[in-house]
Design an enzyme around this catalytic site. Structure first.
Site, PDB file in Angstrom:
ATOM      1  N   GLU A  77     -47.787 -79.842 106.160  1.00 47.67           N
ATOM      2  CA  GLU A  77     -46.995 -80.215 107.337  1.00 47.67           C
ATOM      3  C   GLU A  77     -45.786 -79.305 107.463  1.00 47.67           C
ATOM      4  O   GLU A  77     -45.286 -78.810 106.451  1.00 47.67           O
ATOM      5  CB  GLU A  77     -46.456 -81.651 107.175  1.00 47.67           C
ATOM      6  CG  GLU A  77     -47.514 -82.699 107.128  1.00 47.67           C
ATOM      7  CD  GLU A  77     -46.928 -84.054 106.757  1.00 47.67           C
ATOM      8  OE1 GLU A  77     -45.805 -84.366 107.177  1.00 47.67           O
ATOM      9  OE2 GLU A  77     -47.605 -84.789 106.024  1.00 47.67           O
ATOM     10  N   LYS A 102     -42.075 -78.462 107.419  1.00 48.99           N
ATOM     11  CA  LYS A 102     -40.914 -79.089 106.781  1.00 48.99           C
ATOM     12  C   LYS A 102     -39.718 -78.906 107.704  1.00 48.99           C
ATOM     13  O   LYS A 102     -39.227 -77.798 107.890  1.00 48.99           O
ATOM     14  CB  LYS A 102     -40.629 -78.454 105.411  1.00 48.99           C
ATOM     15  CG  LYS A 102     -39.474 -79.134 104.666  1.00 48.99           C
ATOM     16  CD  LYS A 102     -39.261 -78.516 103.292  1.00 48.99           C
ATOM     17  CE  LYS A 102     -38.419 -79.374 102.356  1.00 48.99           C
ATOM     18  NZ  LYS A 102     -37.096 -79.717 102.784  1.00 48.99           N
ATOM     19  N   ARG A 138     -33.688 -87.310 106.491  1.00 45.47           N
ATOM     20  CA  ARG A 138     -34.846 -88.170 106.362  1.00 45.47           C
ATOM     21  C   ARG A 138     -34.452 -89.584 106.742  1.00 45.47           C
ATOM     22  O   ARG A 138     -33.444 -90.106 106.278  1.00 45.47           O
ATOM     23  CB  ARG A 138     -35.298 -88.133 104.909  1.00 45.47           C
ATOM     24  CG  ARG A 138     -36.556 -88.928 104.637  1.00 45.47           C
ATOM     25  CD  ARG A 138     -36.977 -88.633 103.223  1.00 45.47           C
ATOM     26  NE  ARG A 138     -38.247 -89.195 102.881  1.00 45.47           N
ATOM     27  CZ  ARG A 138     -38.965 -88.784 101.845  1.00 45.47           C
ATOM     28  NH1 ARG A 138     -38.514 -87.795 101.091  1.00 45.47           N
ATOM     29  NH2 ARG A 138     -40.114 -89.342 101.551  1.00 45.47           N
ATOM     30  N   ARG A 148     -31.868 -91.392 103.162  1.00 45.51           N
ATOM     31  CA  ARG A 148     -32.567 -91.293 101.878  1.00 45.51           C
ATOM     32  C   ARG A 148     -31.725 -91.872 100.737  1.00 45.51           C
ATOM     33  O   ARG A 148     -32.227 -92.129  99.665  1.00 45.51           O
ATOM     34  CB  ARG A 148     -33.000 -89.863 101.577  1.00 45.51           C
ATOM     35  CG  ARG A 148     -31.897 -88.863 101.626  1.00 45.51           C
ATOM     36  CD  ARG A 148     -32.371 -87.525 101.150  1.00 45.51           C
ATOM     37  NE  ARG A 148     -32.277 -87.461  99.702  1.00 45.51           N
ATOM     38  CZ  ARG A 148     -32.920 -86.610  98.963  1.00 45.51           C
ATOM     39  NH1 ARG A 148     -33.751 -85.767  99.508  1.00 45.51           N
ATOM     40  NH2 ARG A 148     -32.747 -86.570  97.665  1.00 45.51           N
ATOM     41  N   GLU A 165     -38.431 -87.221 109.712  1.00 49.25           N
ATOM     42  CA  GLU A 165     -37.248 -86.361 109.656  1.00 49.25           C
ATOM     43  C   GLU A 165     -36.645 -86.315 111.061  1.00 49.25           C
ATOM     44  O   GLU A 165     -37.358 -86.144 112.049  1.00 49.25           O
ATOM     45  CB  GLU A 165     -37.681 -84.955 109.202  1.00 49.25           C
ATOM     46  CG  GLU A 165     -36.553 -84.049 108.840  1.00 49.25           C
ATOM     47  CD  GLU A 165     -36.031 -84.212 107.405  1.00 49.25           C
ATOM     48  OE1 GLU A 165     -36.473 -85.140 106.683  1.00 49.25           O
ATOM     49  OE2 GLU A 165     -35.171 -83.404 107.017  1.00 49.25           O
ATOM     50  N   PHE A 180     -43.731 -88.815 109.416  1.00 46.84           N
ATOM     51  CA  PHE A 180     -44.762 -88.259 108.526  1.00 46.84           C
ATOM     52  C   PHE A 180     -45.408 -89.273 107.583  1.00 46.84           C
ATOM     53  O   PHE A 180     -46.360 -88.941 106.884  1.00 46.84           O
ATOM     54  CB  PHE A 180     -44.242 -87.050 107.742  1.00 46.84           C
ATOM     55  CG  PHE A 180     -42.941 -87.255 107.013  1.00 46.84           C
ATOM     56  CD1 PHE A 180     -42.883 -87.994 105.850  1.00 46.84           C
ATOM     57  CD2 PHE A 180     -41.764 -86.686 107.504  1.00 46.84           C
ATOM     58  CE1 PHE A 180     -41.694 -88.162 105.169  1.00 46.84           C
ATOM     59  CE2 PHE A 180     -40.562 -86.852 106.830  1.00 46.84           C
ATOM     60  CZ  PHE A 180     -40.524 -87.604 105.652  1.00 46.84           C
ATOM     61  N   ARG A 202     -40.186 -87.731  91.852  1.00 45.30           N
ATOM     62  CA  ARG A 202     -40.310 -86.337  92.279  1.00 45.30           C
ATOM     63  C   ARG A 202     -41.470 -85.750  91.492  1.00 45.30           C
ATOM     64  O   ARG A 202     -41.296 -85.222  90.401  1.00 45.30           O
ATOM     65  CB  ARG A 202     -39.000 -85.580  91.986  1.00 45.30           C
ATOM     66  CG  ARG A 202     -38.887 -84.267  92.728  1.00 45.30           C
ATOM     67  CD  ARG A 202     -37.658 -83.501  92.326  1.00 45.30           C
ATOM     68  NE  ARG A 202     -36.405 -83.960  92.896  1.00 45.30           N
ATOM     69  CZ  ARG A 202     -35.976 -83.677  94.130  1.00 45.30           C
ATOM     70  NH1 ARG A 202     -36.707 -82.963  94.943  1.00 45.30           N
ATOM     71  NH2 ARG A 202     -34.808 -84.120  94.532  1.00 45.30           N
TER      72      ARG A 202
HETATM   73  P1  ATP Z   1     -34.275 -80.231 100.438  1.00 48.76           P
HETATM   74  O1  ATP Z   1     -32.827 -79.873 100.258  1.00 48.76           O
HETATM   75  O2  ATP Z   1     -35.219 -79.141 100.138  1.00 48.76           O
HETATM   76  O3  ATP Z   1     -34.574 -80.991 101.692  1.00 48.76           O
HETATM   77  P2  ATP Z   1     -34.184 -82.662  99.117  1.00 48.76           P
HETATM   78  O4  ATP Z   1     -33.697 -82.838  97.725  1.00 48.76           O
HETATM   79  O5  ATP Z   1     -33.312 -83.107 100.233  1.00 48.76           O
HETATM   80  O6  ATP Z   1     -34.548 -81.155  99.262  1.00 48.76           O
HETATM   81  P3  ATP Z   1     -36.926 -82.812  98.664  1.00 48.76           P
HETATM   82  O7  ATP Z   1     -37.705 -83.937  98.132  1.00 48.76           O
HETATM   83  O8  ATP Z   1     -36.689 -81.736  97.719  1.00 48.76           O
HETATM   84  O9  ATP Z   1     -35.584 -83.367  99.254  1.00 48.76           O
HETATM   85  O10 ATP Z   1     -37.656 -82.217  99.928  1.00 48.76           O
HETATM   86  C1  ATP Z   1     -38.299 -83.091 100.730  1.00 48.76           C
HETATM   87  C2  ATP Z   1     -37.462 -83.409 101.937  1.00 48.76           C
HETATM   88  O11 ATP Z   1     -37.897 -82.640 103.040  1.00 48.76           O
HETATM   89  C3  ATP Z   1     -37.694 -84.835 102.383  1.00 48.76           C
HETATM   90  O12 ATP Z   1     -36.814 -85.701 101.735  1.00 48.76           O
HETATM   91  C4  ATP Z   1     -37.466 -84.803 103.866  1.00 48.76           C
HETATM   92  O13 ATP Z   1     -36.111 -85.080 104.142  1.00 48.76           O
HETATM   93  C5  ATP Z   1     -37.713 -83.371 104.251  1.00 48.76           C
HETATM   94  N1  ATP Z   1     -38.891 -83.197 105.111  1.00 48.76           N
HETATM   95  C6  ATP Z   1     -38.945 -82.450 106.220  1.00 48.76           C
HETATM   96  N2  ATP Z   1     -40.146 -82.449 106.771  1.00 48.76           N
HETATM   97  C7  ATP Z   1     -40.933 -83.230 106.016  1.00 48.76           C
HETATM   98  C8  ATP Z   1     -42.311 -83.617 106.063  1.00 48.76           C
HETATM   99  N3  ATP Z   1     -43.134 -83.202 107.029  1.00 48.76           N
HETATM  100  N4  ATP Z   1     -42.756 -84.438 105.083  1.00 48.76           N
HETATM  101  C9  ATP Z   1     -41.952 -84.863 104.096  1.00 48.76           C
HETATM  102  N5  ATP Z   1     -40.659 -84.521 104.007  1.00 48.76           N
HETATM  103  C10 ATP Z   1     -40.136 -83.714 104.937  1.00 48.76           C
END
Ligand code: ATP
Length: 551
Positions: free
Chosen positions: A246, A248, A253, A268, A298, A337, A414
């Protein structure tokens, strides 16, 4: 039940670093408690009076606690500040100060767990005019009746840093051992409820079977499933078999709940931000069925249909006033998502099935309501995943997510079943625990920030000093925050309450005995202040070590 007994348990826990000993101490103690007390102790062991899903906080600044300590024992505020500076910790300062306490309390009653718990909850509800005085009077009631050791842990609980080396894992093992329940059952119950009070009470009253019956409820937020960094696509896709890739999106979130007709929106960090997003509430009311559900997506800010950088959406969500004006100026777009609950819990279903349900229940005809762009990928069409990555970057998104289509949703983890593939190099989110003032013209600014990661017991372990990447306005802002959060200052060094989260980029992780993690960073650069994250959301020492190993 006396608070002193819990304090003795805290002391015993602090005195050992061995996990098995900690588990024994907790298990032995929990077995002695009645159902009401165990509910409170479940939370107090983690230094809180609210379940992890709640965004309520005790919310007392270190300065106010110091003032109350001074009044409670009849000494000057300067004396308390000196002791905190010398000891580097308010709890240890109390031990020293209470030994010399001049004020004696007549007719004092021993503190009970009930009284402490209820007073701490009461503190969080005080706001408005004269709130400082009302808070001080509650603090005085507690601190003037406290023994030295009680004051040590009370003040640490108030400032939200218990320092007994107990994380979720040890509490979970303690509950499992106390009631002879499989650890994995306790772990699952905790993940689904995010409430050690409910988990401990259920374990006591109904044992393993009771815990197995606990599940998600619409209306109560759950910790989101998080992603690891992806290896090359050609390696990971065959390993997964069938993957859902998908776009990103680079926003925030959202976890959106509908429960008994009421729509609630959480971040989150499980913070309720429903009030800031009235148009999103309306959107959900129109585009999804009027049933109980939990969906995730998101949210991004846009201009002329194009996504704006992440900071824009943050400003929009943090806004307390003129929400209407912001609604008109910053149009939002949502990309859903996942679905965790629809009439019943859905998290045990495979992602492919959850996605089908999501597609069925969402009406995406409104421009603001979208499903994430997705693609089913196997080893036969990896090139399509690469194309999706390229088109996502071209569309100003962050990259792609790669998710194992056969997997359930596991809250709070994670793991390797959900991965992210980004164009930018990886960064770590770290907490600021101290800093150093500059010299000469820069003497008024904290120019260098001591950053730390979280270990498995939720203790902060230092990694590096970050001093680059900050413009003057940011330095000024951060220095102001550091002053607000100051615990002690010695020469040019300042120690602060761990509240500020910085996103740090770096060129390499190196071993280093100088820092508590045993590692440090080469060329650390501050990329962002992560106002959307708190101390519980930062990266872990474990993650640092796995990145080091992967280098
Ligand atoms: P990052 O700073 O990379 O967003 P993070 O620590 O905030 O990292 P991660 O679990 O590392 O969170 O990355 C996943 C995050 O990406 C999710 O928490 C969500 O907010 C975001 N995201 C964006 N698009 C999507 C998607 N299609 N599916 C899932 N998560 C997504």
């Amino acid at each position: 039940m006396k608070y002193q007994e819990l304090v003795d348990v805290y002391s015993a826990l602090e005195a050992t670093t061995k996990r098995l000993e900690k588990t024994d101490i907790i298990a032995d103690y929990l077995k002695k408690l009645d159902v009401d007390t165990i509910g409170k102790v479940g939370l107090l062991l983690r230094g809180s009076v609210f379940p992890a899903w709640s965004s309520q906080e005790i919310g007392i600044g270190a300065k106010l606690v110091e003032r109350a300590v001074a009044e409670a024992i009849g000494t000057s505020k300067a004396n308390v500040e000196d002791a905190v500076r010398d000891e580097g910790d308010i709890g240890l300062a109390c031990v020293k100060l209470y030994a010399k306490k001049s004020q004696t309390t007549f007719f004092s009653q021993p503190l009970t767990i009930d009284f402490v718990f209820n007073s701490l909850q009461k503190l969080s509800k005080i706001s408005g005019s004269r709130s400082t005085n009302r808070k001080i009077s509650i603090l005085l009631e507690l601190l003037s009746q406290a023994s030295a050791s009680e004051a040590k842990y009370l003040t640490r609980t108030l400032t939200e840093e218990l320092r007994i080396g107990v994380g979720d894992g040890v509490v979970r093992d303690g509950i499992a051992q106390a009631f002879n329940i499989d650890k994995s059952v306790v772990e699952r119950a905790q993940m689904l409820t995010n409430d050690f009070s409910v988990v401990a009470q259920t374990a006591l009253l109904e044992g393993e079977n009771g815990l197995k019956k606990l599940n998600l409820t619409a209306g109560t937020p759950v910790k989101p499933m998080l992603a690891q960094l992806s290896p090359p696509l050609a390696e990971i896709i065959p390993e997964m078999g069938v993957a859902i890739c998908e776009t990103k999106y680079d926003g925030i979130r959202l976890q959106v709940h509908r429960a008994q007709g009421e729509i609630k929106i959480f971040t989150r960090r499980l913070e309720n931000i429903t009030h800031a997003l009235p148009e999103i509430v309306e959107l959900f009311d129109e585009c999804l069925p009027h049933e109980d559900y939990i969906v995730e997506g998101e949210l991004i800010a846009t201009r002329n249909g194009e996504p704006l950088p992440f900071q824009n959406i943050l400003h929009r969500v943090r806004r307390k006033y003129n929400v209407e004006e912001a609604m008109a100026n910053v149009p939002l777009k949502l990309f859903l998502f996942d679905v965790l609950y629809y009439k019943v819990p859905m998290i045990d279903e495979a992602l492919s099935k959850r996605r089908e349900i999501l597609d069925e229940i969402v009406d995406d005809s409104d421009d603001a309501m979208n499903l994430s762009t997705m693609l089913t990928v196997t080893e036969d069409n990896i090139d399509e995943a690469e194309k999706l990555f390229e088109s996502s970057i071209a569309g100003h998104h962050e990259g792609i997510m790669i998710k194992d289509a056969s997997q359930p949703y596991i809250p709070g983890i994670r793991g390797k079943k959900m991965l992210k593939y980004k164009a930018e190099p990886e960064t770590l989110d770290m907490i600021v625990i101290g800093g150093t003032y500059g010299i000469g013209k820069r003497g008024d600014f904290v120019g260098s920030y001591l950053v730390a990661l979280r270990d498995e017991n939720d203790e902060f372990k230092s990694v590096a000093y970050a001093a680059t990447g900050l413009d003057d306005a940011t330095l000024e802002y951060l220095t102001g925050k550091m002053k607000e959060l100051e615990i002690a200052t010695k020469g040019r060094k300042i120690i602060v309450e761990p509240k500020i989260v910085l996103e740090i980029a770096f060129s390499e992780i190196v071993e280093s005995p100088e820092y508590e993690t045993g590692y440090s960073l080469r060329f650390p650069v501050v990329k962002n202040i992560r106002k959307d994250k708190g101390p519980k959301d930062i990266d872990t020492v474990e993650r640092l070590i796995s990145m080091y190993d992967a280098q």
